[in-house]
Scaffold this motif. Structure first.
Motif, PDB file in Angstrom:
ATOM      1  N   ALA A 161       0.925  -1.189   0.098  1.00 16.72           N
ATOM      2  CA  ALA A 161      -0.132  -0.035  -0.037  1.00 16.72           C
ATOM      3  C   ALA A 161       0.653   1.638   0.183  1.00 16.72           C
ATOM      4  N   ALA A 162       1.949   1.138   0.731  1.00 18.06           N
ATOM      5  CA  ALA A 162       2.764   1.880   0.664  1.00 18.06           C
ATOM      6  C   ALA A 162       3.321   2.605  -0.996  1.00 18.06           C
ATOM      7  N   ARG A 163       4.046   1.614  -1.493  1.00 21.54           N
ATOM      8  CA  ARG A 163       4.602   1.640  -2.984  1.00 21.54           C
ATOM      9  C   ARG A 163       3.710   2.169  -3.479  1.00 21.54           C
ATOM     10  N   ALA A 164       1.656   1.426  -3.359  1.00 15.89           N
ATOM     11  CA  ALA A 164       1.376   2.049  -4.283  1.00 15.89           C
ATOM     12  C   ALA A 164       1.057   4.307  -4.397  1.00 15.89           C
ATOM     13  N   LYS A 165       0.850   3.813  -3.065  1.00 16.20           N
ATOM     14  CA  LYS A 165       0.601   5.867  -2.643  1.00 16.20           C
ATOM     15  C   LYS A 165       2.220   6.521  -3.119  1.00 16.20           C
ATOM     16  N   THR A 166       2.833   6.363  -3.496  1.00 18.13           N
ATOM     17  CA  THR A 166       3.882   6.709  -3.638  1.00 18.13           C
ATOM     18  C   THR A 166       4.048   6.913  -5.437  1.00 18.13           C
ATOM     19  N   GLU A 167       3.067   5.265  -6.794  1.00 24.12           N
ATOM     20  CA  GLU A 167       3.092   5.445  -7.255  1.00 24.12           C
ATOM     21  C   GLU A 167       2.058   6.385  -7.505  1.00 24.12           C
ATOM     22  N   VAL A 168       0.540   6.312  -7.292  1.00 25.13           N
ATOM     23  CA  VAL A 168      -0.388   7.732  -7.424  1.00 25.13           C
ATOM     24  C   VAL A 168       0.945   9.310  -7.059  1.00 25.13           C
ATOM     25  N   ALA A 169       1.040   9.360  -6.234  1.00 23.68           N
ATOM     26  CA  ALA A 169       1.784  11.108  -6.558  1.00 23.68           C
ATOM     27  C   ALA A 169       2.895  10.672  -7.212  1.00 23.68           C
ATOM     28  N   ARG A 170       3.530  10.352  -7.877  1.00 30.05           N
ATOM     29  CA  ARG A 170       4.263  10.103  -8.693  1.00 30.05           C
ATOM     30  C   ARG A 170       3.667  10.604 -10.656  1.00 30.05           C
ATOM     31  N   ALA A 171       2.562   9.746 -10.091  1.00 30.53           N
ATOM     32  CA  ALA A 171       1.728   9.976 -11.362  1.00 30.53           C
ATOM     33  C   ALA A 171       0.879  11.368 -11.219  1.00 30.53           C
ATOM     34  N   GLU A 172       0.392  11.666 -10.699  1.00 30.55           N
ATOM     35  CA  GLU A 172       0.121  13.021 -10.091  1.00 30.55           C
ATOM     36  C   GLU A 172       0.767  14.112 -10.242  1.00 30.55           C
ATOM     37  N   THR A 173       1.876  14.023 -10.278  1.00 27.12           N
ATOM     38  CA  THR A 173       2.878  14.876 -10.240  1.00 27.12           C
ATOM     39  C   THR A 173       3.423  15.216 -11.689  1.00 27.12           C
ATOM     40  N   LEU A 174       3.139  13.833 -13.218  1.00 28.14           N
ATOM     41  CA  LEU A 174       3.707  13.770 -14.116  1.00 28.14           C
ATOM     42  C   LEU A 174       2.121  14.070 -14.722  1.00 28.14           C
ATOM     43  N   VAL A 175       1.231  14.518 -14.322  1.00 24.69           N
ATOM     44  CA  VAL A 175      -0.036  15.239 -14.866  1.00 24.69           C
ATOM     45  C   VAL A 175       0.324  16.514 -15.200  1.00 24.69           C
ATOM     46  N   LYS A 176       0.538  16.599 -13.332  1.00 22.92           N
ATOM     47  CA  LYS A 176       1.026  18.481 -13.646  1.00 22.92           C
ATOM     48  C   LYS A 176       1.920  18.396 -14.847  1.00 22.92           C
ATOM     49  N   ILE A 177       2.860  17.909 -15.067  1.00 22.91           N
ATOM     50  CA  ILE A 177       3.518  18.470 -15.685  1.00 22.91           C
ATOM     51  C   ILE A 177       3.491  18.497 -17.077  1.00 22.91           C
ATOM     52  N   ARG A 178       2.330  17.169 -17.774  1.00 15.35           N
ATOM     53  CA  ARG A 178       2.354  16.830 -18.906  1.00 15.35           C
ATOM     54  C   ARG A 178       1.238  18.222 -18.927  1.00 15.35           C
ATOM     55  N   GLN A 179       0.144  18.459 -17.714  1.00 15.17           N
ATOM     56  CA  GLN A 179      -0.634  19.702 -18.178  1.00 15.17           C
ATOM     57  C   GLN A 179      -0.396  21.246 -18.355  1.00 15.17           C
ATOM     58  N   LEU A 180       1.204  21.095 -17.825  1.00 13.88           N
ATOM     59  CA  LEU A 180       1.680  22.888 -18.203  1.00 13.88           C
ATOM     60  C   LEU A 180       2.119  22.682 -18.931  1.00 13.88           C
ATOM     61  N   SER A 181       2.778  21.630 -19.776  1.00 17.34           N
ATOM     62  CA  SER A 181       3.603  22.308 -20.992  1.00 17.34           C
ATOM     63  C   SER A 181       1.994  22.182 -21.941  1.00 17.34           C
ATOM     64  N   TYR A 182       1.187  21.156 -21.931  1.00 18.16           N
ATOM     65  CA  TYR A 182       0.302  21.064 -23.131  1.00 18.16           C
ATOM     66  C   TYR A 182      -0.649  22.633 -23.218  1.00 18.16           C
ATOM     67  N   ASP A 183      -0.586  23.185 -21.496  1.00 14.18           N
ATOM     68  CA  ASP A 183      -0.878  24.599 -21.907  1.00 14.18           C
ATOM     69  C   ASP A 183      -0.183  25.708 -22.257  1.00 14.18           C
ATOM     70  N   ARG A 184       0.978  25.214 -22.197  1.00 19.50           N
ATOM     71  CA  ARG A 184       2.141  26.679 -23.029  1.00 19.50           C
ATOM     72  C   ARG A 184       2.024  26.371 -24.536  1.00 19.50           C
ATOM     73  N   LEU A 185       1.678  25.231 -24.912  1.00 17.79           N
ATOM     74  CA  LEU A 185       1.778  24.872 -26.719  1.00 17.79           C
ATOM     75  C   LEU A 185       0.070  26.118 -26.723  1.00 17.79           C
TER      76      LEU A 185
END
Length: 406
Positions: free
Chosen positions: A119-143
């Motif tokens: 469960a702790a590992r899964a929480k880490t994966e969720v946090a990493r995926a959410e961070t990646l979403v933020k980065i991709r969202q920022l890149s798409y918004d700029r373009l």
């Protein structure tokens, strides 16, 4: 000196004189023409407290009594009590040896820890995926913003690729969250397994469910004990536990009086080895007759803190079915008749017999309650009345209360 014949004449004369005197004493009174009035025993109508009681045999039983069984099968490792020992509620009575249960607890605990790590590992994966979403969202918004300001500066393909990467990141978040939910559910399953294994291990310790006395011991250390859920032929209890600080006095109430027995009815209990009677009240009854004996089982709770009473003892219980205070009473021997409409002989002020119809109430072992027909202080005749009739003159002899009871 007198001759022999003369002496005989004198003796005969004296005997005749004595007989004449005795005969005169037994002859009727020539003046009145009647013999002396016969003497009869009487009792006065008096006020007193009357109670209608019945005495029944009864038996003491424990307030609670059970055979203690094991909840799991195993070998009896130790038994800590013996016959006659007093135990408290929750006290350890015996222990079972079941080695495989400790292994199950260890495995369940390890599985629970593994699930917590997943469960702790899964929480880490969720946090990493959410961070990646933020980065991709920022890149798409700029373009997208640049494409709006300068339409032909950025190729549409690049914008589409950025959008695809954002959607892929969002999908990864959903996957990570689903994985986290699965691992958290596995934690609950593992915790449940751990609790069950711990509970089963706790079942190897047999404790007393209530305070009482060990009255029987069925097994010794080393015996194989089957679980109490097994069939009656296999399941073997460890000990029998009885609560004797509170006893149930069980009495069989006859059908004729069951309608007069209520919860709270006073009961006086007499036991042979106890001088003073024990006072109690009806605690409960079955509300059903035994078809064989035509009696109703009735119980009285009897506190027994000093253990003077033992289960199995017999006693005599006196039930007070009805009580009337300060009521008119007469001895039972004074009345004759059927049911409550009876006749008594009253000796009036002229010492003559009167026949009086009376209405009676409750009855005790030696008294009747008088509801009507007599007044306090009147004299009623008791004893044999076959030679007497109303109107006859008598000489009343008032008996004391104790004599009137006979």
């Amino acid at each position: 000196m007198l001759s022999h014949a003369t002496r005989r004449i004198h003796i005969l004369s004296g005997a005749i004189a004595v007989l004449a005197v005795l005969g005169a004493c037994t002859k009727p009174d020539k003046v009145s023409g009647n013999t002396a009035a016969p003497s009869v025993s009487v009792a006065r109508v008096a006020r007193e407290d009357l109670a209608n009681n019945t005495v029944l045999s009864a038996e003491f039983r424990p307030s609670q009594e059970i055979d203690l069984h094991a909840k799991v099968a195993g070998y009896l490792k130790a038994i800590h009590v013996d016959v006659g020992d007093r135990v408290r509620s929750g006290q350890l009575v015996a222990e079972l040896e079941v080695p495989e249960m400790r292994q199950e607890v260890t495995q369940a605990t390890a599985q629970q820890k593994r699930s917590e790590l997943d469960a702790a590992r899964a929480k880490t994966e969720v946090a990493r995926a959410e961070t990646l979403v933020k980065i991709r969202q920022l890149s798409y918004d700029r373009l997208s913003a640049v494409a709006k300001q300068r339409p032909n500066l950025i190729a549409q393909q690049e914008i589409d690729n950025s959008l695809a990467q954002l959607q892929d990141a969002l999908a990864q978040v959903s996957t990570a969250k689903a994985s986290l939910a699965a691992t958290e559910e596995q934690i609950n399953i593992s915790a449940s397994s751990t609790d069950r294994a711990g509970m089963m291990l706790a079942y190897t310790r047999i404790t007393a469910p209530f305070s009482g006395v060990i009255t029987k011991r069925y097994a010794d250390a080393g015996a194989l004990i089957q679980a109490g859920t097994s069939s009656a032929s296999q399941a073997k209890p460890v000990v029998r536990l009885s609560q004797i600080d509170l006893l149930r006095l069980v009495l069989a109430v006859p059908e004729s009086i069951v309608g007069r027995v209520k919860v709270g009815t006073p009961v006086s209990i007499r036991v042979d080895n106890i001088e003073m009677p024990i006072l109690g009240r009806v605690s409960r009854f079955s509300n059903q007759l035994n078809s064989a004996t035509r009696t109703m089982e009735t119980e009285v709770d009897v506190p027994n803190p000093a253990s003077l009473l033992l289960p199995g003892m017999y006693a005599y219980a006196t039930l007070r079915l009805e009580q009337h205070l300060d009521t008119l009473s007469i001895p039972i021997q004074a009345a004759t008749g059927v049911e409550r409409q009876q006749i008594v002989f009253v000796v009036n002020a002229r010492n003559q017999i009167e026949s009086r119809r009376v209405r009676l109430g409750i009855d005790t072992a030696d008294k009747y309650e008088v509801l009507s027909g007599l007044a306090e202080g009147e004299m009623v005749m008791i004893g044999n009345r076959s030679q007497l009739k109303p109107g006859d003159a008598v000489q009343p002899r008032v008996l004391p209360a104790k004599s009137a009871k006979k």
